[in-house]
Design a protein around this motif. Structure first.
Motif, PDB file in Angstrom:
ATOM      1  N   VAL A   6       0.448  -1.373   0.052  1.00  0.00           N
ATOM      2  CA  VAL A   6       0.329  -0.572   0.259  1.00  0.00           C
ATOM      3  C   VAL A   6       0.964   1.531  -0.132  1.00  0.00           C
ATOM      4  CG1 VAL A   6      -1.649   1.598   1.201  1.00  0.00           C
ATOM      5  CG2 VAL A   6      -2.457  -1.284   1.323  1.00  0.00           C
ATOM      6  N   ALA A   7       1.920   0.770   0.597  1.00  0.00           N
ATOM      7  CA  ALA A   7       3.272   2.701   1.103  1.00  0.00           C
ATOM      8  C   ALA A   7       3.866   2.706  -0.501  1.00  0.00           C
ATOM      9  CB  ALA A   7       3.599   1.838   2.394  1.00  0.00           C
ATOM     10  N   LEU A   8       4.426   1.919  -0.779  1.00  0.00           N
ATOM     11  CA  LEU A   8       4.637   1.977  -2.221  1.00  0.00           C
ATOM     12  C   LEU A   8       3.488   2.627  -3.365  1.00  0.00           C
ATOM     13  CD1 LEU A   8       6.768  -1.452  -2.023  1.00  0.00           C
ATOM     14  CD2 LEU A   8       7.889   0.925  -1.978  1.00  0.00           C
ATOM     15  N   GLY A   9       2.171   1.718  -3.122  1.00  0.00           N
ATOM     16  CA  GLY A   9       1.582   2.465  -4.332  1.00  0.00           C
ATOM     17  C   GLY A   9       1.165   3.286  -4.171  1.00  0.00           C
ATOM     18  N   MET A  10       1.599   3.747  -3.134  1.00  0.00           N
ATOM     19  CA  MET A  10       0.870   5.443  -2.611  1.00  0.00           C
ATOM     20  C   MET A  10       2.206   6.482  -3.017  1.00  0.00           C
ATOM     21  SD  MET A  10      -1.408   5.739   0.780  1.00  0.00           S
ATOM     22  CE  MET A  10      -0.233   5.176   2.298  1.00  0.00           C
ATOM     23  N   GLY A  11       3.393   5.949  -2.630  1.00  0.00           N
ATOM     24  CA  GLY A  11       4.324   6.870  -3.487  1.00  0.00           C
ATOM     25  C   GLY A  11       4.976   6.857  -4.745  1.00  0.00           C
ATOM     26  N   LEU A  12       4.283   5.643  -5.284  1.00  0.00           N
ATOM     27  CA  LEU A  12       4.350   5.310  -6.653  1.00  0.00           C
ATOM     28  C   LEU A  12       3.338   6.984  -7.206  1.00  0.00           C
ATOM     29  CD1 LEU A  12       4.983   2.112  -7.959  1.00  0.00           C
ATOM     30  CD2 LEU A  12       6.595   3.788  -8.430  1.00  0.00           C
ATOM     31  N   LEU A  13       2.116   6.729  -7.005  1.00  0.00           N
ATOM     32  CA  LEU A  13       0.869   7.620  -6.531  1.00  0.00           C
ATOM     33  C   LEU A  13       1.668   8.925  -7.263  1.00  0.00           C
ATOM     34  CD1 LEU A  13      -1.673   6.962  -8.710  1.00  0.00           C
ATOM     35  CD2 LEU A  13      -3.084   7.154  -5.645  1.00  0.00           C
ATOM     36  N   ILE A  14       2.090   9.458  -5.886  1.00  0.00           N
ATOM     37  CA  ILE A  14       2.284  10.862  -5.272  1.00  0.00           C
ATOM     38  C   ILE A  14       2.824  11.861  -5.958  1.00  0.00           C
ATOM     39  CG2 ILE A  14       3.371  12.055  -3.767  1.00  0.00           C
ATOM     40  CD1 ILE A  14       1.697   9.721  -1.456  1.00  0.00           C
ATOM     41  N   SER A  15       4.447  10.427  -6.758  1.00  0.00           N
ATOM     42  CA  SER A  15       5.399  10.814  -7.866  1.00  0.00           C
ATOM     43  C   SER A  15       4.784  10.929  -9.375  1.00  0.00           C
ATOM     44  CB  SER A  15       6.159  10.016  -7.823  1.00  0.00           C
ATOM     45  OG  SER A  15       5.590   8.846  -8.238  1.00  0.00           O
ATOM     46  N   SER A  16       3.930  10.525  -9.508  1.00  0.00           N
ATOM     47  CA  SER A  16       3.839   9.953 -10.651  1.00  0.00           C
ATOM     48  C   SER A  16       2.644  11.386 -10.730  1.00  0.00           C
ATOM     49  CB  SER A  16       3.294   9.128 -11.694  1.00  0.00           C
ATOM     50  OG  SER A  16       1.619   8.865 -10.765  1.00  0.00           O
ATOM     51  N   MET A  33      -6.981  -1.580  -0.622  1.00  0.00           N
ATOM     52  CA  MET A  33      -6.154  -0.898  -0.556  1.00  0.00           C
ATOM     53  C   MET A  33      -4.494  -1.102  -1.599  1.00  0.00           C
ATOM     54  SD  MET A  33      -6.439   1.000   3.319  1.00  0.00           S
ATOM     55  CE  MET A  33      -5.615   3.206   2.820  1.00  0.00           C
ATOM     56  N   ALA A  34      -4.108  -2.056  -1.341  1.00  0.00           N
ATOM     57  CA  ALA A  34      -2.647  -2.024  -2.135  1.00  0.00           C
ATOM     58  C   ALA A  34      -2.599  -2.557  -3.483  1.00  0.00           C
ATOM     59  CB  ALA A  34      -2.164  -4.069  -1.704  1.00  0.00           C
ATOM     60  N   ILE A  35      -4.593  -3.513  -3.909  1.00  0.00           N
ATOM     61  CA  ILE A  35      -5.125  -3.517  -4.996  1.00  0.00           C
ATOM     62  C   ILE A  35      -5.116  -2.337  -5.997  1.00  0.00           C
ATOM     63  CG2 ILE A  35      -6.366  -5.080  -6.407  1.00  0.00           C
ATOM     64  CD1 ILE A  35      -6.989  -6.902  -4.659  1.00  0.00           C
ATOM     65  N   PHE A  36      -5.885  -1.023  -5.244  1.00  0.00           N
ATOM     66  CA  PHE A  36      -6.638   0.164  -5.339  1.00  0.00           C
ATOM     67  C   PHE A  36      -4.941   0.895  -5.347  1.00  0.00           C
ATOM     68  CE2 PHE A  36      -7.593   4.166  -4.895  1.00  0.00           C
ATOM     69  CZ  PHE A  36      -8.716   4.717  -5.625  1.00  0.00           C
ATOM     70  N   PHE A  37      -4.092   1.223  -4.569  1.00  0.00           N
ATOM     71  CA  PHE A  37      -3.228   2.134  -5.291  1.00  0.00           C
ATOM     72  C   PHE A  37      -2.217   1.806  -6.596  1.00  0.00           C
ATOM     73  CE2 PHE A  37      -4.283   3.654  -1.101  1.00  0.00           C
ATOM     74  CZ  PHE A  37      -4.801   5.081  -1.773  1.00  0.00           C
TER      75      PHE A  37
END
Lengths: 369, 371
Positions: free
Chosen positions: B268-278, B354-358
């Motif tokens: 989940v945290a990695l998904g959020m990090g990638l989304l934020i940076s993009s 949440m992991a799947i979502f992000f």
């Protein structure tokens, strides 16, 4: 010289404010943090979920439970009828505590015997458990007091009559919200100044700045002023929100707060510029700011008292500018302090400001060659 | 998907991590630093509270009460000759409270009335003030007990409250702060570090260079995810080791479940990090957003320190979209209570969704386009 510094200040502001996203970052996050902290960061407990296991059928236990039902701090979530139901409720965090009243509760009380009440509490969050036990105790005490009076148990030889100064209802919010003024002022100032030199280094524009006729000290002043201005505007805004939105009393001198904030901003900007001149990339600048911010906030008395820390750590806090500014903010807001009450906080803050600014100037000149 | 290309990307990422000391610092230095800071610096367990004591007319009764205060581990009482001086000390923050025994204290007791013990506390730090009042009540109850014993009959109070504290009977605050901190540390590594690293690629234009290679977008993303997954798990293992061996926090649940839950949370945290940076594509903005939407909620809205059921309803609703909330619940339960299946399963399910979502949103948003 002033004109040159002014030009650099304008350029700094343009660099921060030009981009829509960076502009938002300066305004959005502080407001969000203010609201989240103001509402969520409280140690006061409310609606503590509890379950009742009452084996007594008499009126006394019903009377005692009435005290809990009438309290805003407690909310009954279950009534259980067997010992084995306690563990699942606590394990699964359905209830923070279970009140267990034995079968002879009313009988014991009527016979002038002490009647036990078991309080089984989830200790996973020990702070919540401590506070909840305190609440339970004060309810038991007020029940005792009434029972003793109504049933002729005799009155105790002495009674505590407690009164709290400055915050009579002991609202956590009055403590936390003024603290946020210090917290957010520090965060915003440090982020603005901590990244300013690093950004130029990374983008290569720092060399361009060096070939202008400006002296290093002028460049430093041009970098420091925007941080101080942004910090002062945010600090003032948050103070206004604290008073007019959160309703925290402000009974001290505005001037005493302003002087404290100015000294604090100088100290914060000095530290921000130190971090910035030490870092070669923005990532390092951000990390440096972060590595300073976290201990500065934790070891400041913002959420937990400095007096509870080990002595060695307490000595460390004397170097932390936020420690002094927190006393100033809370003193001015809640205790009605003026300039004269706060000298003991101003002078250490001034020393930190002078030291950090000189260190920044020194680093700035020596990292340039 | 080509495994050779993927391996190349992962190698590149590891080289980059090794070359920039700040990434290593976030992954390994920061956990140790935070654990020490919280383990030693944060404590809500008050002791030696400075207290002013004013006794208008010293008698045997008053010295028994003051003696109780002096023996208490929680207070550091200091005698003041007058109420005025004590009040000045309270104003100047030299003491946190005043206990005042008025001149009629002993007379009232002798006459069989109830004397009052005046207590004034500095209420600015409301939580601390309340804790101090609680301790004073303890001293008072003790004094009542002692008096009753001296008089030869045991003290009888109507309700005899008996506390049974489960999971942490000594109420050590370290035992709940340290496990909760693991969620904060993994948020920093998974979300903040990843957001900064990918934003830097956008800012420096190396993302364009990556796109010009035959690597597919999914491979580029995996090439980022895998190295930072290992860094995050490394930070987690380090924290657990320190928690158990240095801070002596019990780990009562299963280690395998801890690993599994950490993996879910890290995704989940990695998904959020990638989304934020993009979204941000700029280190300053990405760093700020990551702190606001991942780090702060992990601190304030996760139940790590503050109790969620006491928050206003609107804030309670918001906590449901904070991934750290589910992980903190699993951590505190696994460390202190053991394998409580209903907590572990439901919270893990929330983390999985949440992991799947992000990760899904990130994959959908990422195309080989430069706009």
């Amino acid at each position: 010289m002033l004109a040159r510094i002014w030009a650099l200040v304008i350029k700094e502001f343009l660099a921060i404010l030009r981009d829509k996203k960076s502009r938002f970052v300066l305004i959005g996050p502080p407001v969000i943090q203010l609201l989240v902290f103001g509402y969520a960061a409280t140690f006061d407990l409310d609606h503590i979920p509890y379950a009742v296991y009452n084996q007594d059928s008499g009126f006394a236990s019903r009377e005692l439970l009435g005290y809990f039902q009438g309290s805003r701090a407690f909310q009954q979530v279950a009534t259980i009828t067997h010992e084995s139901q306690i563990a699942p409720l606590i394990d699964r965090e359905k209830a923070l505590l279970v009140l267990q009243i034995g079968p002879d509760f009313t009988e014991d009380l009527l016979q002038h015997r002490p009647a036990p009440v078991q309080v089984i509490i989830d200790g996973r969050n020990s702070n919540t458990a401590t506070i909840a036990l305190n609440y339970v105790n004060s309810i038991l005490l007020s029940f005792d007091e009434r029972w003793a009076r109504d049933h002729h148990w005799g009155s105790p030889p002495a009674q505590l009559v407690a009164r709290a100064w400055f915050n009579p209802n002991l609202l956590s919010r009055w403590f936390i919200v003024p603290g946020i003024v210090a917290l957010l002022t520090l965060v915003v100032t440090l982020l603005v100044t901590g990244l300013s030199v690093a950004r130029e280094r990374e983008q290569g524009t720092f060399d361009q700045l060096l070939v202008t006729p400006m002296t290093p000290l002028e460049i430093l002043a041009g970098k420091a002023l925007p941080g101080i201005l942004v910090g002062a505007v945010e600090g003032t805004f948050i103070s206004l929100v604290a008073v007019f939105w959160f309703g925290v009393p402000f009974i001290g001198s505005v001037f005493a707060l302003a002087l404290g904030m100015l000294l604090f901003l100088f100290a914060a900007v000095g530290i921000g510029l130190m971090i910035s001149s030490l870092s070669m990339t923005q990532q390092q600048g951000l990390l440096g700011a972060f590595l300073f911010l976290v201990p500065a906030i934790i070891l400041s008395g913002f959420a937990t008292p400095i007096a509870n820390m080990p002595e060695l750590v307490q000595d460390l806090t004397y170097a932390n500018p936020m420690r002094y500014f927190l006393v100033i903010v809370r003193g001015v807001f809640l205790e009605g302090d003026g300039l004269r009450d706060l000298w003991s906080q101003y002078w250490p803050l001034a020393i930190i400001a002078v030291l950090s600014m000189s260190a920044a100037a020194w680093l700035f000149r020596h990292r340039m060659q | 998907m080509n495994s050779r290309r993927l391996r190349g990307l992962i190698r590149k990422e590891f080289l980059q991590i090794l070359r920039d000391p700040s990434a290593i610092a976030i992954a390994f230095f920061l956990p140790v630093f935070l654990l020490f800071l919280f383990g030693y610096g944060v404590s809500l367990d008050a002791r030696h509270i400075p207290l002013a004591v004013v006794v208008d007319q010293p008698t045997a009764e008053t010295s028994a009460f003051v003696g109780g205060l002096q023996q208490s581990f929680y207070f550091a009482p200091k005698l003041f000759p007058s109420m005025q001086q004590a009040q000045a000390a309270l104003m100047e923050r030299r003491v946190d409270g005043i206990v005042w025994l008025r001149s009629n204290f002993s007379r009232q007791i002798l006459q069989g009335n109830t004397a009052s013990i005046g207590v004034f506390v500095n209420g600015v730090d409301a939580n601390n003030a309340r804790i101090a009042e609680g301790y004073l009540q303890g001293v008072w109850q003790n004094w009542l007990q002692q008096r009753a014993l001296a008089a030869g009959h045991p003290l009888i109070v109507p309700v005899d409250g008996k506390d049974r504290i489960w999971f942490n009977p000594a109420l050590r605050s370290r035992d709940y702060l340290v496990p909760g901190l693991i969620a904060v540390i993994m948020t920093l590594i998974g979300a903040l570090l990843t957001a900064l690293v990918v934003a830097r690629e956008w800012e420096r234009g190396t993302m364009e260079a990556l796109m010009a290679t035959p690597a597919q977008m999914a491979e580029i993303l995996l090439g980022k995810l895998i190295p930072y997954y290992f860094m995050g798990m490394g930070g987690m293992l380090l924290s657990v080791a320190l928690a158990v061996w240095l801070f002596a926090v019990p780990l009562r649940g299963s280690f395998a479940i801890l690993l599994l839950a950490s993996t879910l949370f890290l995704l989940v945290a990695l998904g959020m990090g990638l989304l934020i940076s993009s979204v941000a594509r700029n280190q300053f903005v990405a760093g700020q957003i990551a702190i606001i939407v991942t780090f702060l909620p992990a601190f304030i809205l996760s139940g790590f320190i503050f109790y969620i059921p006491s928050m206003p309803t609107a804030i309670q609703v918001i906590t449901h979209i904070v991934a750290a909330r589910y992980f903190v619940s699993i951590l505190q339960t696994l460390f202190l209570a053991g394998n409580v299946w209903s907590i572990i399963l439901w919270n893990s399910l929330a983390l999985l969704l949440m992991a799947i979502f992000f990760l899904g949103v990130t994959l959908r948003r990422s195309h080989k386009r430069l706009d």
